[in-house]
Design an enzyme around this catalytic site. Structure first.
Site, PDB file in Angstrom:
ATOM      1  N   LYS A 179      36.351  49.779  -1.041  1.00 56.22           N
ATOM      2  CA  LYS A 179      37.236  50.184  -2.134  1.00 56.22           C
ATOM      3  C   LYS A 179      38.352  49.160  -2.303  1.00 56.22           C
ATOM      4  O   LYS A 179      38.564  48.298  -1.447  1.00 56.22           O
ATOM      5  CB  LYS A 179      37.831  51.569  -1.843  1.00 56.22           C
ATOM      6  CG  LYS A 179      38.702  51.632  -0.597  1.00 56.22           C
ATOM      7  CD  LYS A 179      39.263  53.023  -0.374  1.00 56.22           C
ATOM      8  CE  LYS A 179      40.162  53.045   0.863  1.00 56.22           C
ATOM      9  NZ  LYS A 179      40.849  54.341   1.028  1.00 56.22           N
TER      10      LYS A 179
ATOM     11  N   TYR B  10      65.880  30.621  -8.015  1.00 54.40           N
ATOM     12  CA  TYR B  10      66.606  31.666  -8.743  1.00 54.40           C
ATOM     13  C   TYR B  10      67.761  32.218  -7.919  1.00 54.40           C
ATOM     14  O   TYR B  10      67.658  32.397  -6.706  1.00 54.40           O
ATOM     15  CB  TYR B  10      65.667  32.815  -9.104  1.00 54.40           C
ATOM     16  CG  TYR B  10      64.743  32.529 -10.264  1.00 54.40           C
ATOM     17  CD1 TYR B  10      65.247  32.253 -11.535  1.00 54.40           C
ATOM     18  CD2 TYR B  10      63.362  32.564 -10.092  1.00 54.40           C
ATOM     19  CE1 TYR B  10      64.403  32.004 -12.600  1.00 54.40           C
ATOM     20  CE2 TYR B  10      62.501  32.321 -11.159  1.00 54.40           C
ATOM     21  CZ  TYR B  10      63.025  32.046 -12.404  1.00 54.40           C
ATOM     22  OH  TYR B  10      62.187  31.803 -13.458  1.00 54.40           O
TER      23      TYR B  10
END
Length: 397
Positions: free
Chosen positions: A67, A292
């Site tokens: 999954k 940043y």
């Protein structure tokens, strides 16, 4: 329900559209032009498979969890490897994942753990086997089966033994048995449950109580059915720590990808996340800051940085920035510097001989996904599944 699995016309459009919008190709290694890739090591995968197979009786079936894109490793390719190694079952979370496997030619039985009630036509058409956690789902499925005249469709009954997520509670078993006695639309292929803390010795008494409750309720179901379905309750940690409860089948998840519940066991990491340096800069103190928020600070003697093409959109959590972790470059661990960007991050490679185009290892054998998970206060599952499909999966041997 064997052989070919025809599509159910008119019902798959939303599912197929979702699948077709994402990259799914995995290619063999050798293309050195790939900037960023998740290398899937077949040899390591085989090693882990053989380790867990060796803990089981020859008669015990082995189910592999694929999954969430095989825990981020590439569902179709990983499922194909597991099928070739002899896995008895595969398991996915949702119908769309099972359909993807069938459309790729995977033939091994597939258990859909969270089948829901919206895609029974697809589950039937593709020969998937739904997990049934409650009466609502069971009755809804039987209505669809009855309308199609289908008998003895394989289902797997999920029991809640203490996880309290999905599954029939003990108080609901009587109603379940009364209903099953009225229908031949389904045949119970297995009865299963899920251990909540099998990896933790502090909860061993609780694990034992889960097994006891499971055996009691599974036994009631078998007696009422008149035949014995498969029993399975062990996950990866359970296989290693409670092999006496392997019953008819076990479910191998994180272990096959290289994470053991036992500190003394060193499994092989199947995935290595790598990228190449985009640019190197030699910065002086007067050049200011890096990244940043001006959070990356240049050392008084100067700093050499390397920019790599992976960021938080690629699974590099922002909390790993500003020196909170380090990656591998040419045999040296190099720390992050400044904030992690969406598509890039910077590394302090001062004192390390490197050139543009050199390979950086985000995780693999060193550092490991477990190390990054520990820094973030999470689990390796989250590290693996955070790698998006835009990062190409490449097979290495």
């Amino acid at each position: 329900m064997t052989g070919n699995f025809p599509a159910v016309s008119g019902l798959l459009c939303p599912l197929k559209k979702e699948m077709m919008t994402e990259e799914k190709d995995m290619k063999c290694a050798g293309n050195e032009d790939d900037f960023s890739r998740l290398e899937i090591n077949i040899s390591n995968c085989r090693y882990n498979y053989k380790y867990f197979r060796g803990l089981l009786k020859p008669s015990t079936k082995l189910l592999i969890l694929v999954k969430a894109n095989a825990y981020g490793h590439g569902a179709v390719e990983f499922a194909s490897m597991m099928e070739s190694l002899g896995a008895d079952y595969l398991a996915v979370a949702y119908p769309v994942e099972g359909i993807e496997l069938r459309e790729a030619g995977i033939k091994v039985p597939v258990l859909v753990l969270t089948a829901g009630t919206d895609f029974f036509d697809e589950i039937i058409g593709y020969g998937l086997e739904p997990g049934i956690p409650n009466m609502y789902t069971l009755k809804a499925l039987c209505r669809v089966l009855d309308s199609k005249g289908i008998r003895n469709f394989p289902v797997h009954l999920k029991l809640d033994t203490g996880m309290h997520r999905l599954g029939f509670m003990t108080s609901e078993i009587d109603e379940l048995l009364e209903f099953l006695a009225t229908t031949d639309a389904v045949r119970v292929k297995s009865v299963y449950s899920h251990l909540a803390a099998s990896e933790d010795p502090l909860y061993d008494d609780f694990t034992e109580s889960q097994v006891s409750m499971f055996l009691s309720n599974a036994g009631r179901i078998s007696s009422a059915l008149g035949y014995r379905p498969m029993y399975h309750i062990l996950n990866s940690a359970g296989i290693e720590r409670f092999p006496q409860y392997q019953f008819d089948m076990v479910r191998l998840g994180i272990g096959i990808y290289g994470i053991s519940a036992l500190p003394s066991v060193k499994l092989s990491p199947v995935a290595s996340f790598k990228c190449k340096i985009l640019q190197i800069k030699h910065l002086k103190p007067e050049d200011g800051t890096i990244g940043y928020g001006c959070c990356g600070h240049i050392a008084p003697a100067g700093t050499v940085i390397a920019t790599i093409p992976v960021g938080y959109a690629d699974g590099i959590d922002r909390h790993l920035g500003n020196g909170h972790c380090s990656f591998m470059l040419n045999g040296h661990r190099v720390p992050t510097i400044g904030n992690i960007c969406m598509d890039m991050c910077m590394l302090d490679i001062t004192g390390v001989k490197a050139e543009t185009g050199d390979t950086v290892t985000i995780f693999g054998s060193d550092p490991t996904a477990s190390e990054l998970a520990s820094i973030l206060g999470t689990i390796p599952y989250e590290i693996f599944t955070s790698i998006p499909r835009r990062i190409e999966r490449i097979i290495v041997r």
